[in-house]
Write a protein that holds these residues in place. Sequence first.
Motif, mmCIF file in Angstrom:
data_model
loop_
_atom_site.group_PDB
_atom_site.id
_atom_site.type_symbol
_atom_site.label_atom_id
_atom_site.label_comp_id
_atom_site.label_asym_id
_atom_site.label_seq_id
_atom_site.Cartn_x
_atom_site.Cartn_y
_atom_site.Cartn_z
ATOM 1 N N HIS A 161 16.376 -10.564 5.109
ATOM 2 C CA HIS A 161 15.152 -9.815 4.798
ATOM 3 C C HIS A 161 15.466 -8.426 4.246
ATOM 4 C CE1 HIS A 161 12.805 -12.896 6.801
ATOM 5 N NE2 HIS A 161 13.599 -12.811 7.843
ATOM 6 N N PHE A 162 16.553 -8.301 3.471
ATOM 7 C CA PHE A 162 16.915 -6.965 3.000
ATOM 8 C C PHE A 162 15.849 -6.367 2.097
ATOM 9 C CE2 PHE A 162 18.732 -4.166 -0.261
ATOM 10 C CZ PHE A 162 19.162 -3.134 0.560
ATOM 11 N N LYS A 163 15.285 -7.157 1.205
ATOM 12 C CA LYS A 163 14.302 -6.613 0.267
ATOM 13 C C LYS A 163 13.138 -5.951 1.009
ATOM 14 C CE LYS A 163 15.238 -9.811 -3.557
ATOM 15 N NZ LYS A 163 14.676 -10.884 -4.426
ATOM 16 N N GLU A 164 12.582 -6.679 1.970
ATOM 17 C CA GLU A 164 11.490 -6.110 2.748
ATOM 18 C C GLU A 164 11.970 -4.963 3.628
ATOM 19 O OE1 GLU A 164 12.318 -9.287 2.647
ATOM 20 O OE2 GLU A 164 10.610 -10.317 1.691
ATOM 21 N N GLY A 165 13.185 -5.109 4.163
ATOM 22 C CA GLY A 165 13.720 -4.104 5.077
ATOM 23 C C GLY A 165 13.986 -2.776 4.403
ATOM 24 N N ILE A 166 14.493 -2.800 3.174
ATOM 25 C CA ILE A 166 14.784 -1.534 2.499
ATOM 26 C C ILE A 166 13.487 -0.832 2.111
ATOM 27 C CG2 ILE A 166 15.019 -2.443 0.149
ATOM 28 C CD1 ILE A 166 17.253 0.245 1.790
ATOM 29 N N ILE A 167 12.466 -1.594 1.730
ATOM 30 C CA ILE A 167 11.166 -0.975 1.442
ATOM 31 C C ILE A 167 10.602 -0.335 2.712
ATOM 32 C CG2 ILE A 167 8.771 -1.412 0.773
ATOM 33 C CD1 ILE A 167 9.822 -3.601 -1.109
ATOM 34 N N ASP A 168 10.738 -1.020 3.842
ATOM 35 C CA ASP A 168 10.277 -0.450 5.115
ATOM 36 C C ASP A 168 11.039 0.837 5.447
ATOM 37 O OD1 ASP A 168 8.378 -2.413 5.544
ATOM 38 O OD2 ASP A 168 9.681 -3.641 6.818
ATOM 39 N N ALA A 169 12.337 0.844 5.181
ATOM 40 C CA ALA A 169 13.144 2.044 5.454
ATOM 41 C C ALA A 169 12.696 3.205 4.579
ATOM 42 C CB ALA A 169 14.621 1.740 5.233
ATOM 43 N N PHE A 170 12.420 2.928 3.316
ATOM 44 C CA PHE A 170 11.912 3.972 2.423
ATOM 45 C C PHE A 170 10.573 4.510 2.926
ATOM 46 C CE2 PHE A 170 14.188 1.707 -1.318
ATOM 47 C CZ PHE A 170 15.369 2.366 -1.033
ATOM 48 N N ALA A 171 9.707 3.608 3.348
ATOM 49 C CA ALA A 171 8.390 4.027 3.840
ATOM 50 C C ALA A 171 8.519 4.867 5.105
ATOM 51 C CB ALA A 171 7.509 2.801 4.092
ATOM 52 N N ASP A 188 5.428 4.369 -5.196
ATOM 53 C CA ASP A 188 5.164 2.928 -5.166
ATOM 54 C C ASP A 188 5.320 2.369 -3.758
ATOM 55 O OD1 ASP A 188 4.767 2.975 -7.921
ATOM 56 O OD2 ASP A 188 6.841 2.421 -8.359
ATOM 57 N N VAL A 189 6.297 2.902 -3.022
ATOM 58 C CA VAL A 189 6.531 2.445 -1.650
ATOM 59 C C VAL A 189 5.326 2.757 -0.777
ATOM 60 C CG1 VAL A 189 7.934 2.785 0.418
ATOM 61 C CG2 VAL A 189 9.036 2.621 -1.824
ATOM 62 N N LEU A 190 4.850 4.004 -0.826
ATOM 63 C CA LEU A 190 3.722 4.380 0.023
ATOM 64 C C LEU A 190 2.422 3.712 -0.425
ATOM 65 C CD1 LEU A 190 4.309 8.128 0.930
ATOM 66 C CD2 LEU A 190 5.104 6.046 2.053
ATOM 67 N N ALA A 191 2.281 3.466 -1.716
ATOM 68 C CA ALA A 191 1.104 2.742 -2.194
ATOM 69 C C ALA A 191 1.058 1.337 -1.599
ATOM 70 C CB ALA A 191 1.113 2.671 -3.713
ATOM 71 N N LEU A 192 2.229 0.751 -1.363
ATOM 72 C CA LEU A 192 2.316 -0.582 -0.763
ATOM 73 C C LEU A 192 2.156 -0.553 0.749
ATOM 74 C CD1 LEU A 192 3.006 -3.644 -1.079
ATOM 75 C CD2 LEU A 192 5.407 -3.007 -0.764
ATOM 76 N N LYS A 193 2.755 0.468 1.403
ATOM 77 C CA LYS A 193 2.891 0.440 2.852
ATOM 78 C C LYS A 193 1.887 1.304 3.624
ATOM 79 C CE LYS A 193 6.362 -2.383 3.359
ATOM 80 N NZ LYS A 193 6.260 -3.593 4.201
ATOM 81 N N ASP A 194 1.271 2.296 2.968
ATOM 82 C CA ASP A 194 0.370 3.209 3.672
ATOM 83 C C ASP A 194 -1.041 3.077 3.102
ATOM 84 O OD1 ASP A 194 -0.992 5.220 4.919
ATOM 85 O OD2 ASP A 194 0.299 6.850 4.240
ATOM 86 N N PRO A 195 -1.976 2.466 3.844
ATOM 87 C CA PRO A 195 -3.334 2.271 3.313
ATOM 88 C C PRO A 195 -4.082 3.583 3.091
ATOM 89 C CG PRO A 195 -3.232 1.683 5.641
ATOM 90 C CD PRO A 195 -1.820 1.906 5.189
ATOM 91 N N HIS A 196 -3.600 4.666 3.657
ATOM 92 C CA HIS A 196 -4.259 5.960 3.511
ATOM 93 C C HIS A 196 -3.633 6.826 2.415
ATOM 94 C CE1 HIS A 196 -6.363 4.969 7.172
ATOM 95 N NE2 HIS A 196 -5.216 4.818 7.818
ATOM 96 N N TYR A 197 -2.609 6.298 1.768
ATOM 97 C CA TYR A 197 -1.906 7.086 0.756
ATOM 98 C C TYR A 197 -2.765 7.277 -0.487
ATOM 99 C CZ TYR A 197 1.619 8.316 -2.765
ATOM 100 O OH TYR A 197 2.323 8.927 -3.767
ATOM 101 N N HIS A 198 -2.787 8.492 -0.993
ATOM 102 C CA HIS A 198 -3.497 8.793 -2.239
ATOM 103 C C HIS A 198 -2.471 9.266 -3.261
ATOM 104 C CE1 HIS A 198 -6.522 10.177 -5.051
ATOM 105 N NE2 HIS A 198 -5.932 11.359 -5.097
#
Length: 213
Positions: A161-171, A188-198
């Motif tokens: 699960h490296f692809k998902e894991g590295i995105i999680d680490a960035f977030a 792009d990372v926060l747009a994917l992982k944080d629903p409150h990100y603007h």
Amino acid sequence: MTTTIAGIQIPDSMMAREATELVRDTETDLLYHHSRRVFLFGALAGQRKQLKYDPELLYIGAMFHDMGLVAPYSSEHERFEVDSANAAREFLRRHRIGEDEIEQVWTAIALHTTPGIPQHMKPVIALVTAGVEMDVLGLAYDEFDEQQREEVTHAHPRGSHFKEGIIDAFAHGTIHKPHTTFGNVKADVLALKDPHYHRENFCTMILGSAWKS
């Protein structure tokens, strides 16, 4: 004893061993193995392109490039790349490395998520980014032969699960300071992982500035 992976020797100086131990003790397994792969893929790219560079500087750049994602190196206000570069600079100064060499490593880390620029700079700078782009994005994947890829990932596994894991680490490393993602890939990372990100908009900033015209 010197470790060789895919024909690349891992630097084994006292400074390199200390860097390895520090990163191993500070980062997650995912980030540690990623950082080692970044060095190896960067070094293999340098070998293929016949570039002359200091392997130890490349190693420090690769090992420290994500340190700004984790405590105690993650600041409240700087981009994580700058936090990582600052950590490497302090480490190298403790080892009395020259300022020109430190600047190369600092720049390599600070620019490793800025596409289109590092490849035109000194080899250490170019190769840290080349290693990151290969391991995270798969850029130039086919320019590494299958045996090289297998030997690197056998020594430092990507896991399932490296692809998902590295995105999680960035977030995880940037979600507390979303303002630092303006104009860079972590937006792009926060747009994917944080629903409150603007997401900040460059054109909106220009049009909304204090200038009348």
